[in-house]
Structure formats: C-alpha cells, structure tokens
Design a protein around this motif. Structure first.
Motif, mmCIF file in Angstrom:
data_model
loop_
_atom_site.group_PDB
_atom_site.id
_atom_site.type_symbol
_atom_site.label_atom_id
_atom_site.label_comp_id
_atom_site.label_asym_id
_atom_site.label_seq_id
_atom_site.Cartn_x
_atom_site.Cartn_y
_atom_site.Cartn_z
ATOM 1 N N UNK A 83 0.703 -1.300 -0.121
ATOM 2 C CA UNK A 83 0.013 -0.045 0.159
ATOM 3 C C UNK A 83 0.925 1.315 -0.034
ATOM 4 N N UNK A 84 0.406 2.268 -0.703
ATOM 5 C CA UNK A 84 1.170 3.399 -0.860
ATOM 6 C C UNK A 84 1.311 4.207 0.569
ATOM 7 N N UNK A 85 0.294 4.128 1.432
ATOM 8 C CA UNK A 85 0.272 4.687 2.629
ATOM 9 C C UNK A 85 1.215 3.997 3.369
ATOM 10 N N UNK A 86 1.687 2.787 3.381
ATOM 11 C CA UNK A 86 2.592 2.034 4.218
ATOM 12 C C UNK A 86 4.151 2.415 3.619
ATOM 13 N N UNK A 87 4.209 2.575 2.172
ATOM 14 C CA UNK A 87 5.777 2.740 1.830
ATOM 15 C C UNK A 87 5.973 4.036 2.066
ATOM 16 N N UNK A 88 4.940 5.187 1.685
ATOM 17 C CA UNK A 88 5.205 6.573 1.940
ATOM 18 C C UNK A 88 5.448 6.952 3.456
ATOM 19 N N UNK A 89 4.555 6.287 4.239
ATOM 20 C CA UNK A 89 4.437 6.677 5.759
ATOM 21 C C UNK A 89 5.664 5.682 6.380
ATOM 22 N N UNK A 90 6.365 4.635 5.906
ATOM 23 C CA UNK A 90 7.506 4.263 6.558
ATOM 24 C C UNK A 90 8.570 5.022 6.252
ATOM 25 N N UNK A 91 8.596 5.654 4.901
ATOM 26 C CA UNK A 91 9.748 6.463 4.606
ATOM 27 C C UNK A 91 9.922 7.829 5.479
ATOM 28 N N UNK A 92 8.631 8.363 5.644
ATOM 29 C CA UNK A 92 8.348 9.538 6.596
ATOM 30 C C UNK A 92 9.076 8.972 8.181
ATOM 31 N N UNK A 93 8.471 7.930 8.419
ATOM 32 C CA UNK A 93 8.886 7.348 9.931
ATOM 33 C C UNK A 93 10.378 7.379 10.237
ATOM 34 N N UNK A 94 10.895 6.603 8.944
ATOM 35 C CA UNK A 94 12.460 6.766 9.103
ATOM 36 C C UNK A 94 13.077 8.124 9.081
ATOM 37 N N UNK A 95 12.476 8.924 8.572
ATOM 38 C CA UNK A 95 13.118 10.433 8.415
ATOM 39 C C UNK A 95 12.731 10.926 9.774
ATOM 40 N N UNK A 96 11.660 10.690 10.406
ATOM 41 C CA UNK A 96 11.495 11.580 11.703
ATOM 42 C C UNK A 96 11.651 10.820 12.969
ATOM 43 N N UNK A 97 12.439 9.299 12.614
ATOM 44 C CA UNK A 97 12.695 8.619 13.800
ATOM 45 C C UNK A 97 13.639 9.258 14.746
ATOM 46 N N UNK A 98 13.512 9.124 15.821
ATOM 47 C CA UNK A 98 14.429 9.640 16.748
ATOM 48 C C UNK A 98 14.373 11.362 16.965
#
Length: 376
Positions: free
Chosen positions: A258-273
C-alpha cells in the motif's frame, strides 16, 4: 531429318550480365551492404569503449550500446541502440536508455557524430549539458549544467547522513549507498522524468527505480533544485532520508505494498528519533482534525497524486506517517518492519494479522483515535 539445335546460352548469359549491372542485384551488392553495416556496428562498439571527454568524471563500471537497427544513407548512418551502464560501486543492475546515434563515413572509417535520446525516450543527465561530480562516503552526486561544486558537496554530505539513518530504520539487506542527481533547474528535472514541471513544484526530491525482488535496480534520488533550496536544514535532512529510505526498501516494495505504508515508512524513518511534535510535523492534517474532519480510512493510492489539491496531498502523507508512527509505538519497530516486508508478498489483511494481530478495521480505528489525541 532436321538437325537438333542445342539450347542457346546467349540469353541466360545476357541476363546474368544485365543483373550484375543493376544496383542491388546479386550477391556482391548484398555483401557490400552487409559489410558496411558490420563496419557501422563495429564503430559503435569501439566508440562506446572510450568514455567521452565530457563524461570523464562519471565513474562508469561499464558502458555499452546494443545496436538494434542500422539505416544507411550514403556517407551517413542512423543507428537505434540500447545504452546500458552501471556506476562503479553503486549499481548492481544497469541503468538502461534508448538512444539514437548518427555516424559519418570518413574514407573507410565510420565515426559517431551524435548521440541523443531516441524519439520518445527520456534523456540522461548529460544530455542536458556538462555534468559535475561530488563523491561522499555513501553517496555519489551528479550535478547538471549550472550546479556548483559547493552545492553538490553539501548534498553529498546530507546524503551521507541519510544512508545510515535509513539503514537504522530498515534492517533489511540493501547496498547502503545512493546516487543523487541534481539537475540544473526544475524544468530540467521534469525533462529527466518525463512529466510536467508543475508535477514537482514544491517538492524537494523524488526517487526513481523499479520495485520488486531481483537484482537491485539502478535507483536514483532526483533533487528538485528549486524546492530543495527553499528548505531549511531540518527539511533537507528529512527529505533526503525519506528518499534514501525508498532506495533501501526498494527490493521489498511491490505492487501489493500500500502506498500509505511505503510513504509512511519513509517518513517514519526520516522523523525517527526526532522530537518534532505531530501537530507541527503534520500541520495540514492537524488543521483538518481541529475542524472536525477526521479521516474515515487510511490514505488511498489516489490521495497521494500530485497536481491536485496540495492540502489533500499533504494530509495523505501526514496520515501515512502517523499510521506508521502508531504501529511502531503500539506494536514495536520490528513489527512495523515485518509488516512492510509481508505487505510486499501477501494481501494486506493477511500481513496485518500476521505482523500485528489486528485486521484493517482495527488498525484504522486505532489510527483515528491517535489522530484525535495527538492533533486536537
């Protein structure tokens, strides 16, 4: 008794002589044409072994033109070919491009006089002018015409920080390095990608590449020089980490993800921490929630389309990030990574049950509740 006459040899002999005089008739003419085509093909092969002076700074591991057709017109020849090349230390599978070459004959030798994209094919960065190169520890940055060395070195340094951040979020196997293209302008970027410039206006960068398992594709992060220049330090860090995460997860991403998962995961990695509050990192969605417009479902594929309402697109990206943020917080980061891998191999409902022990309705309701609490 009349004498028997021998069959006349005059007429067949005359026919043979006439045929030999006519252009294109007989084996000799065919042999000449075949030889000329072989010479053209050999000239292309010899020429492709030597990197042109304007591309000398690009670290090609290999570069070859596979000739598809040759059309001769006297002292000139037009060749259709497939360019395949890899960048040393970065590409494990080749980048491919349809090309059109013009050759001229000088005496007995054919020489390549022009090399350009075939009609309808996308250009390479060097088709737009001189290319500059900056190499980082984990990155290779190629700049288009007009890009300064200082800008490219700054982007290489940011990409070098983005690669370990993406690896920390995505423990799966990937190359751990990235190629970044920085065209000379927004219009040049649009030309490289084959879309109108307005598609990318306001964006900092995008990623190209095939999805799915198999040899790692030749991914490229393409920076929008105008959008990227308008970002602050934090924005540049986030955008490059987001795009590099797409490169890292490429082999695990398929048409079923799902696009929400691929785009959301990429943002999660960027904001992680990071300690950025959700309301600040997701302003468009926060405004909607405060107006009482709580979304009823996770973002759909069409919600991410550019060129429409920018507020709606922003809400889709922000909602996707908050969904992945919720999964990591409630079920754990390993569960989020597991979900991502499973979603590329099996239906989402199955992936959700196996990774999180919840169905789509349960995840959606948990997500909506988190939006109420964090964005009100």
């Amino acid at each position: 008794m009349p004498r028997l006459r021998r069959p006349s040899r005059i007429r067949p002999l005359a026919a043979v002589l006439l045929c030999a005089l006519l252009a294109g008739c007989g084996p000799r003419a065919a042999t000449t044409a075949d030889t000329a085509e072989r010479d053209v093909r050999r000239a292309v092969a010899d020429w492709s072994r030597v990197t042109p002076e304007g591309l000398a700074g690009i670290p090609f591991a290999d570069r070859a033109y596979e000739v598809a057709s040759v059309r001769r017109d006297g002292e000139r020849a037009l060749v259709r070919a497939r360019l395949r090349y890899r960048l040393a230390g970065y590409d494990t599978a080749p980048e491919e491009s349809s090309r059109e070459l013009e050759l001229v004959r000088e005496g007995e030798t054919w020489r390549v006089d022009a090399d350009r994209p075939a009609p309808g094919a996308l250009p390479q960065l060097w088709d737009q002018g001189a290319v500059s190169v900056a190499a980082g520890t984990h990155s290779l940055v190629l700049g288009g015409a007009g890009q300064s060395g200082g800008t490219l070195r700054e982007i290489a340094a940011e990409a070098d920080r983005a690669v370990p951040a993406a690896s920390a979020a995505w423990p799966g196997t990937w190359a751990g390095r990235v190629v970044v293209l920085v065209p000379g302008s927004l219009d040049a970027m649009a030309g490289l990608l084959g879309r109108p410039a307005d598609t990318y206006r306001g964006l900092g960068a995008v990623t190209t590449g095939r999805v799915g398992a198999g040899p790692a594709p030749a991914d490229r992060v393409v920076v929008n020089p105008e959008g990227y220049a308008g970002l602050g330090a934090e924005g540049r860090r986030i955008i490059l980490t987001h795009e590099v995460t797409h490169v890292a997860t490429r082999a695990a991403t398929t048409a079923t993800t799902p696009l929400w998962l691929s785009e959301g995961f990429a943002d999660w990695a960027a904001y992680r921490g990071a300690s950025t509050p959700p309301g600040r990192a997701a302003p468009a969605l926060a405004r909607a929630v405060r107006r009482g417009e709580l979304p009823g479902e996770l973002p759909r594929t069409e919600d991410f389309a550019f060129g429409g309402d920018p507020e709606a697109t922003a809400r889709a990206y922000e909602g996707a990030w908050l969904a992945c943020r919720l999964i990591a917080a409630k079920w754990g980061e390993k569960a989020l990574v597991d979900l991502y891998g499973r979603a590329g191999r099996e239906p989402l409902d199955t992936a959700l049950r196996e990774a999180l022990g919840v169905d789509r309705a349960g995840l959606t309701e948990a997500w909506r509740e988190s939006l109420r609490e964090e964005l009100r």
